[in-house]
Design an enzyme around this catalytic site. Sequence first.
Site, PDB file in Angstrom:
ATOM      1  N   ILE A   1      -5.957   6.457  -6.918  1.00  0.00           N
ATOM      2  CA  ILE A   1      -5.583   6.781  -5.541  1.00  0.00           C
ATOM      3  C   ILE A   1      -5.632   8.318  -5.481  1.00  0.00           C
ATOM      4  O   ILE A   1      -5.180   8.989  -6.405  1.00  0.00           O
ATOM      5  CB  ILE A   1      -4.181   6.202  -5.229  1.00  0.00           C
ATOM      6  CG1 ILE A   1      -3.701   6.520  -3.814  1.00  0.00           C
ATOM      7  CG2 ILE A   1      -3.137   6.630  -6.212  1.00  0.00           C
ATOM      8  CD1 ILE A   1      -2.392   5.763  -3.454  1.00  0.00           C
ATOM      9  N   SER A   2      -6.243   8.862  -4.441  1.00  0.00           N
ATOM     10  CA  SER A   2      -6.452  10.311  -4.386  1.00  0.00           C
ATOM     11  C   SER A   2      -5.129  11.076  -4.212  1.00  0.00           C
ATOM     12  O   SER A   2      -4.135  10.526  -3.761  1.00  0.00           O
ATOM     13  CB  SER A   2      -7.390  10.677  -3.235  1.00  0.00           C
ATOM     14  OG  SER A   2      -8.551   9.868  -3.255  1.00  0.00           O
ATOM     15  N   GLN A   3      -5.194  12.360  -4.560  1.00  0.00           N
ATOM     16  CA  GLN A   3      -4.046  13.270  -4.443  1.00  0.00           C
ATOM     17  C   GLN A   3      -3.591  13.363  -2.970  1.00  0.00           C
ATOM     18  O   GLN A   3      -4.419  13.501  -2.076  1.00  0.00           O
ATOM     19  CB  GLN A   3      -4.563  14.618  -4.934  1.00  0.00           C
ATOM     20  CG  GLN A   3      -3.609  15.740  -4.900  1.00  0.00           C
ATOM     21  CD  GLN A   3      -4.326  17.059  -5.192  1.00  0.00           C
ATOM     22  OE1 GLN A   3      -5.520  17.100  -5.468  1.00  0.00           O
ATOM     23  NE2 GLN A   3      -3.572  18.129  -5.114  1.00  0.00           N
TER      24      GLN A   3
END
Length: 221
Positions: free
Chosen positions: A69-71
């Site tokens: 899951i992206s930052q």
Amino acid sequence: MEFVEERQEMIRVIKEEAAYTYAYTGKKSIDSVILQVMAEIPRHEFVPKAMWPYAYANGPLYIGSGQTISQPYIVALMTDLLSPEPGHTVLDIGTGSGYQAAILSRLVKQVHSVEIVETLALEAKTRLHRLGYDNIEIKIGDGAQGWEEHSPFDGIVVAAATPFVPPNLVAQLKPGGKLVMPLGSSNKAQELIVVEKKENGETDQRYVLPVIFVPLVENHE
Ligand code: SAH
């Protein structure tokens, strides 16, 4: 567990990072409506339970099937660059956990999302349904093809890098629409870019920030 304070802290860090990266992005702050939505969405529900202690840290997190899951800051920035509006229909490529789709669903009318890994797509579908997001439709498939049936889109956001801008995605944008994606290959520097389709159909491409994303998996079928 509600994690209300942790989310407030995440928003504070996103604001701080937006200020740090201003020289690159030209954006001093993230739209307050987007930050409000991110302050309400339970990011911990989108990651495995073992990751809950880190769910609101400003970093990417493992979500299974070799994916992340992206930052949060990058999710906030990409959402802001898309300029979402309540009447919009948008396409989200790389559903992953469904977190980006959930944020968009609170900002636009309809979200369509494409994920190539079947397990992730099915898990995201169940999760988003359980959490009550009812304006997101998910399909298992190759995101580089877009989703012609629902096109044209007001905005398209891609969570995996490709060395070239997929032509199908540009074709499925409305005039005035924006495509936000990481451009580059996995072993070289990537740049977050915004491709804007002008009213006459021509495109403008703008480089925003160096980033690191997983590569977009090519479909060899
Ligand atoms: N938006 C996601 C981030 C997931 S990371 C979130 O909020 O959690 C990128 C995702 O892109 C991964 O789930 C990966 O499986 C998916 N992906 C990679 N190549 C793809 C392709 N060709 N088509 C659709 N999805 C792809």
